[in-house]
Design an enzyme around this catalytic site. Structure first.
Site, PDB file in Angstrom:
ATOM      1  N   GLU A  89       0.857  -1.183   0.000  1.00  0.00           N
ATOM      2  CA  GLU A  89       0.000   0.000   0.000  1.00  0.00           C
ATOM      3  C   GLU A  89       0.893   1.233   0.000  1.00  0.00           C
ATOM      4  O   GLU A  89       2.012   1.179   0.511  1.00  0.00           O
ATOM      5  CB  GLU A  89      -0.838   0.062   1.289  1.00  0.00           C
ATOM      6  CG  GLU A  89      -1.834  -1.037   1.454  1.00  0.00           C
ATOM      7  CD  GLU A  89      -2.344  -1.092   2.896  1.00  0.00           C
ATOM      8  OE1 GLU A  89      -2.643  -0.052   3.495  1.00  0.00           O
ATOM      9  OE2 GLU A  89      -2.416  -2.207   3.426  1.00  0.00           O
ATOM     10  N   LYS A  91       2.306   4.581   1.413  1.00  0.00           N
ATOM     11  CA  LYS A  91       2.391   5.123   2.769  1.00  0.00           C
ATOM     12  C   LYS A  91       2.006   6.598   2.706  1.00  0.00           C
ATOM     13  O   LYS A  91       2.756   7.418   2.181  1.00  0.00           O
ATOM     14  CB  LYS A  91       3.816   4.959   3.304  1.00  0.00           C
ATOM     15  CG  LYS A  91       3.956   5.328   4.759  1.00  0.00           C
ATOM     16  CD  LYS A  91       5.335   4.915   5.239  1.00  0.00           C
ATOM     17  CE  LYS A  91       5.560   5.176   6.711  1.00  0.00           C
ATOM     18  NZ  LYS A  91       5.209   6.501   7.173  1.00  0.00           N
ATOM     19  N   ASP A  93       1.392  10.285   3.831  1.00  0.00           N
ATOM     20  CA  ASP A  93       2.074  11.137   4.802  1.00  0.00           C
ATOM     21  C   ASP A  93       1.063  12.041   5.503  1.00  0.00           C
ATOM     22  O   ASP A  93       0.879  13.195   5.133  1.00  0.00           O
ATOM     23  CB  ASP A  93       3.142  11.962   4.071  1.00  0.00           C
ATOM     24  CG  ASP A  93       4.239  12.392   5.015  1.00  0.00           C
ATOM     25  OD1 ASP A  93       4.204  11.983   6.193  1.00  0.00           O
ATOM     26  OD2 ASP A  93       5.121  13.148   4.581  1.00  0.00           O
ATOM     27  N   TYR A 204      -6.997   1.773   6.583  1.00  0.00           N
ATOM     28  CA  TYR A 204      -6.125   0.656   6.233  1.00  0.00           C
ATOM     29  C   TYR A 204      -6.131  -0.519   7.225  1.00  0.00           C
ATOM     30  O   TYR A 204      -5.345  -1.452   7.060  1.00  0.00           O
ATOM     31  CB  TYR A 204      -4.699   1.115   5.944  1.00  0.00           C
ATOM     32  CG  TYR A 204      -4.070   2.057   6.970  1.00  0.00           C
ATOM     33  CD1 TYR A 204      -3.819   1.639   8.250  1.00  0.00           C
ATOM     34  CD2 TYR A 204      -3.717   3.343   6.607  1.00  0.00           C
ATOM     35  CE1 TYR A 204      -3.233   2.489   9.165  1.00  0.00           C
ATOM     36  CE2 TYR A 204      -3.126   4.211   7.518  1.00  0.00           C
ATOM     37  CZ  TYR A 204      -2.886   3.776   8.784  1.00  0.00           C
ATOM     38  OH  TYR A 204      -2.316   4.624   9.694  1.00  0.00           O
ATOM     39  N   LYS A 294      10.831   3.064   2.827  1.00  0.00           N
ATOM     40  CA  LYS A 294      10.859   4.535   2.709  1.00  0.00           C
ATOM     41  C   LYS A 294      11.654   4.950   1.483  1.00  0.00           C
ATOM     42  O   LYS A 294      12.763   4.471   1.271  1.00  0.00           O
ATOM     43  CB  LYS A 294      11.523   5.133   3.955  1.00  0.00           C
ATOM     44  CG  LYS A 294      10.656   5.043   5.190  1.00  0.00           C
ATOM     45  CD  LYS A 294       9.967   6.381   5.396  1.00  0.00           C
ATOM     46  CE  LYS A 294       9.690   6.646   6.841  1.00  0.00           C
ATOM     47  NZ  LYS A 294      10.030   7.912   7.338  1.00  0.00           N
ATOM     48  N   CYS A 388      21.237  43.715 -15.405  1.00  0.00           N
ATOM     49  CA  CYS A 388      21.430  42.326 -15.820  1.00  0.00           C
ATOM     50  C   CYS A 388      22.830  41.882 -15.386  1.00  0.00           C
ATOM     51  O   CYS A 388      23.808  42.574 -15.674  1.00  0.00           O
ATOM     52  CB  CYS A 388      21.290  42.211 -17.337  1.00  0.00           C
ATOM     53  SG  CYS A 388      21.770  40.583 -17.956  1.00  0.00           S
ATOM     54  N   CYS A 391      24.836  41.360 -19.026  1.00  0.00           N
ATOM     55  CA  CYS A 391      25.124  42.434 -19.991  1.00  0.00           C
ATOM     56  C   CYS A 391      24.963  43.828 -19.397  1.00  0.00           C
ATOM     57  O   CYS A 391      25.133  44.819 -20.088  1.00  0.00           O
ATOM     58  CB  CYS A 391      24.247  42.281 -21.232  1.00  0.00           C
ATOM     59  SG  CYS A 391      22.521  42.692 -20.935  1.00  0.00           S
ATOM     60  N   CYS A 406      15.685  41.165 -18.459  1.00  0.00           N
ATOM     61  CA  CYS A 406      16.736  41.878 -19.170  1.00  0.00           C
ATOM     62  C   CYS A 406      16.165  42.185 -20.555  1.00  0.00           C
ATOM     63  O   CYS A 406      15.775  41.275 -21.281  1.00  0.00           O
ATOM     64  CB  CYS A 406      17.976  40.989 -19.275  1.00  0.00           C
ATOM     65  SG  CYS A 406      19.138  41.559 -20.531  1.00  0.00           S
ATOM     66  N   CYS A 411      21.754  40.151 -25.333  1.00  0.00           N
ATOM     67  CA  CYS A 411      22.434  39.766 -24.083  1.00  0.00           C
ATOM     68  C   CYS A 411      23.026  38.368 -24.285  1.00  0.00           C
ATOM     69  O   CYS A 411      22.314  37.442 -24.688  1.00  0.00           O
ATOM     70  CB  CYS A 411      21.424  39.768 -22.946  1.00  0.00           C
ATOM     71  SG  CYS A 411      22.029  38.965 -21.449  1.00  0.00           S
TER      72      CYS A 411
HETATM   73  S1  IVH Z   1      -0.245   0.487   8.769  1.00  0.00           S
HETATM   74  C1  IVH Z   1       1.087  -0.820  13.246  1.00  0.00           C
HETATM   75  N1  IVH Z   1      -0.686   1.503   6.422  1.00  0.00           N
HETATM   76  O1  IVH Z   1       2.721   5.293   8.716  1.00  0.00           O
HETATM   77  C2  IVH Z   1       0.963   0.449  12.474  1.00  0.00           C
HETATM   78  N2  IVH Z   1       0.312   2.869   8.093  1.00  0.00           N
HETATM   79  O2  IVH Z   1       5.350   4.811   9.983  1.00  0.00           O
HETATM   80  C3  IVH Z   1       0.603   0.100  11.118  1.00  0.00           C
HETATM   81  N3  IVH Z   1       0.763   5.147   7.382  1.00  0.00           N
HETATM   82  O3  IVH Z   1       1.645   5.104  12.033  1.00  0.00           O
HETATM   83  C4  IVH Z   1       0.211   1.217  10.278  1.00  0.00           C
HETATM   84  N4  IVH Z   1      -0.019   4.935   5.338  1.00  0.00           N
HETATM   85  O4  IVH Z   1       0.449   6.774  10.421  1.00  0.00           O
HETATM   86  C5  IVH Z   1      -0.205   1.715   7.660  1.00  0.00           C
HETATM   87  N5  IVH Z   1      -1.138   2.305   4.297  1.00  0.00           N
HETATM   88  C6  IVH Z   1      -0.684   2.503   5.531  1.00  0.00           C
HETATM   89  C7  IVH Z   1      -0.156   3.752   5.940  1.00  0.00           C
HETATM   90  C8  IVH Z   1       0.335   3.889   7.237  1.00  0.00           C
HETATM   91  C9  IVH Z   1       0.536   5.760   6.220  1.00  0.00           C
HETATM   92  C10 IVH Z   1       1.415   5.777   8.547  1.00  0.00           C
HETATM   93  C11 IVH Z   1       0.713   5.514   9.860  1.00  0.00           C
HETATM   94  C12 IVH Z   1       1.727   4.789  10.698  1.00  0.00           C
HETATM   95  C13 IVH Z   1       3.000   5.276  10.095  1.00  0.00           C
HETATM   96  C14 IVH Z   1       4.134   4.315  10.403  1.00  0.00           C
END
Ligand code: IVH
Length: 652
Positions: A89, A91, A93, A204, A294, A388, A391, A406, A411
């Site tokens: 999945e 991740k 932010d 999730y 990451k 500039c 020139c 400019c 130039c």
């Molecule tokens: S699963 C046991 N799935 O990433 C915790 N986390 O670095 C499992 N996060 O605390 C979390 N997308 O805030 C999971 N698809 C995803 C996620 C996700 C973002 C975040 C979440 C977690 C942090 C861990």
């Protein structure tokens, strides 16, 4: 406060120290804890199941080591680990939340807090439009008495930008990134403020704690159940087999993720079979059945060594921060754009400042903000240039534009940039004439504009520094070939302001010859789809200048194509690799890697970078890497360059 990258590095270092010297682990070590303590503004909630964090994998090797740990934990052989199913999945932010549904209704929502105790932000969470207040009834299904859903709240990038614009207009401090904005927005005292912030969420996880509804046995089935109940679940996920396919998923999304309207910093990988979760268990910090891969950081801190002003081909003067080199998104960054002088003032960037620089995907690196706490006493503000830098013409600013220009067409910097643009790939694609060669041609007075390029001969070229007769001949061939570039490329190459390559193609298709485009009145240009007043005005201004028309006449006289020709239909290549996946490794003697990949695609196949069970052939050149070993392990056919060519030609 430090960047994520810095945090991850320090965290890693601490983990390694603690592994070597376990007796030094203290209870308050961040490796033993999760997240920030709950703030005092909200009521506290004790999580039924602790909200853990995830351990990180920074590389493919880290993923392999995780695979080894899984093997040990589940008593599986490496071959069996290769058969395990994983859900990949994105991740997201943002910040994680826990939602409690009782008899199908949203009863309580909380932030993670320190993992054990979070903040009750129910009222604020109820303002998130995409979260169901009530579960969706699906047929005869009964609602569980108690359902706990975990997910990530985030602020779409577009909403983040809108919010910061509004805050700035009101003279309020802006948020540094979408995650901080999401966190700040969810922690508002007044839910009406949260409601205006356009937060969103992806679910999730689900935990069911009764027998009314059976808990799904796989993670993917859990996600599908959440979708059916009305939760937003991220569609960009995949169930894969083995870690090689996990790596491929991570690679596939490395660039693609930048096209989404939310920020992602990696891939979360979870074992699909939930019975294995119980078998593996968790550490104090994170579950053993999941890991976060990451991506290399795209934000870092570095020092501004100087601020320079670049002159572009249209005369626009752009301030650029010259930086202490820093690794970002896999490349070394030494310069970052500051866009315009307004931006310097807004960010208050000074020489000797420490700044946060960002490079996302293919985007040009930019300075995001100054780390004020690290500003030395002698950091001096930069003054807006009046002249500039190349020139010395007095700079101009037209109307409400923030861009300084400019005004001098002659130039040297503008001439250089115009020629560089002319030879660039999407324009006339003249390979072999790089920045240095163009600079030499200009300073020797041999070339002043693009039309002069078509008068070059071998003798003149070889007189230049670092240009042998072989390179000169190649350049001449490329210049000749460029005469047949399509009209769209020629129009783009002219470098008319606001006319990018797509717009140039559109103009070429509509007018079919440069002569007709030159003659087109502004009123007619305006009626074309996608052509706004700024573009039509720029086109008119460009062709109104006699010196531009003179260059076009000389280009036409030299034989450069100025007509729109019907594209010859590309000869379809035999689809000899249809449905086949190939991995290239080592050096091929007759082909560049990128050319070989193009050939594979053109013959209907797919070129991927890592070997998995789905790979059909591994093409090994000289000095092949570990991919060949990997292929042998998996029993995949390894072929050499000659066999690869036979395959392409259908002779195999
Ligand atoms: S699963 C046991 N799935 O990433 C915790 N986390 O670095 C499992 N996060 O605390 C979390 N997308 O805030 C999971 N698809 C995803 C996620 C996700 C973002 C975040 C979440 C977690 C942090 C861990």
């Amino acid at each position: 406060e430090i960047t994520d990258a810095e945090f991850d590095r320090l965290y890693r270092q601490l983990q390694e120290l603690e592994e070597t010297f376990p007796e030094l682990i203290i209870a308050s070590s961040p490796t033993q804890k999760v997240g920030a303590p709950p703030s005092t503004g909200f009521l506290q909630v004790r999580h039924r199941i602790p909200m853990l964090s995830l351990s990180n994998a920074m590389s493919d090797d880290d993923l392999d080591r995780w695979g080894e740990r899984l093997g040990r934990g589940l008593a599986l052989s490496p071959a069996q680990v290769e058969q395990l199913k994983f859900v990949c999945e994105l991740k997201i932010d943002g910040l994680s939340i826990a939602l409690t549904y009782r008899q199908g209704r949203l009863a309580e929502g909380a932030t993670r807090g320190n993992g054990e105790i979070g903040e009750n932000v129910t009222l604020n969470l109820k303002t998130i439009a995409s979260l169901p207040q009530e579960l969706k009834a699906t047929g005869a299904q009964k609602f569980p008495d108690l359902l706990e859903v975990r997910g990530e709240v985030y602020l779409p990038v577009s909403s983040f930008e809108e919010l910061n614009r509004a805050l700035q207009e009101q003279g309020q401090p802006v948020f540094a990134n979408p995650r901080n904005a999401a966190s700040g927005s969810l922690r508002q005292k007044d839910p009406r403020v949260t409601a205006r912030r356009k937060l969103s969420c992806f679910a999730y996880f689900a935990y069911l704690s009764d027998d009314v509804v059976k808990e799904p046995v796989t993670h993917e089935a859990t996600l599908e159940m959440l979708e059916a109940l009305g939760f937003p679940v991220n569609p960009h996920r995949k169930v894969v087999c083995g870690l090689e396919e996990v790596k491929q998923f991570c690679l596939d999304w490395y660039e693609r993720r930048h096209h989404l309207d939310y920020q992602t910093d990696g891939v979360v990988v979870k074992l699909d079979d939930r019975s294995l979760w119980d078998a593996l268990g968790t550490t104090a910090h994170s579950p053993r059945w999941a890991i976060a891969f990451k991506y290399p950081p795209d934000e870092e801190e570095t020092l501004v060594e100087s601020i320079e002003f670049d002159v572009g081909r249209t005369g626009a003067v752009t301030p650029v921060a010259c930086l202490s080199p820093v690794r970002l998104a896999g490349t070394t960054v030494k310069r970052a754009t500051l866009h315009n002088f307004e931006q310097i003032r807004r960010l208050d960037v000074r020489v000797k400042d420490t700044v946060v620089v960002r490079k996302a995907g293919e985007i040009i690196p930019e300075v995001l903000r100054v780390v004020l706490e690290k500003r030395p006493a002698d950091a001096t503000p930069t003054r807006e240039p009046a002249e500039c830098p190349v020139c010395a013409s007095p700079l101009e600013r037209s109307g409400a534009e923030v861009v300084l220009r400019c005004p001098n067409d002659a130039c040297p910097a503008q001439m250089q940039r115009r020629l560089e643009h002319w030879v660039s790939r999407d324009a006339m694609d003249i390979e072999g004439l790089g920045t240095v060669a163009v600079g030499n041609l200009l300073s020797a007075g041999i070339v002043r504009d693009p039309a002069d390029l078509y008068l070059l001969d071998e003798e003149t070229l070889t007189a230049l520094e670092r240009m042998g007769s072989k390179s000169a001949q190649k350049v001449l061939i490329n210049i000749q070939a460029s005469k047949n570039r399509p009209l769209g490329s020629v129009i783009y190459a002219l470098g008319i302001r606001h006319v990018g390559s797509q717009m140039a193609d559109l103009l070429a298709e509509h007018y079919t010859s440069l002569k007709d485009l030159i003659a087109a009145p502004a009123s007619e240009l305006d009626t074309l789809e996608g052509v706004g007043p700024a573009i039509s005005q720029a086109v008119r201004e460009y062709f109104a200048r006699p010196e531009n028309l003179a260059v076009i006449d000389r280009l036409a006289a030299a034989g450069v194509n100025i007509e729109h020709l019907e594209k010859p239909s590309r000869l379809a290549l035999p689809q000899t690799l249809e449905g086949k996946t190939l991995v290239l490794t080592g050096t091929l003697s007759s082909l560049e890697r990128s050319a070989a990949e193009k050939l594979i695609k053109a013959h209907g196949g797919k070129a991927t970078s890592s070997v998995s069970k789905k790979t059909d052939y591994v093409v090994a050149g000289t000095n092949p890497g570990s991919k060949v070993d990997r292929a042998r392990e998996l029993g995949i056919t390894v072929i050499d360059e000659a066999q690869f060519k036979d395959l392409l030609d259908g002779r195999s």
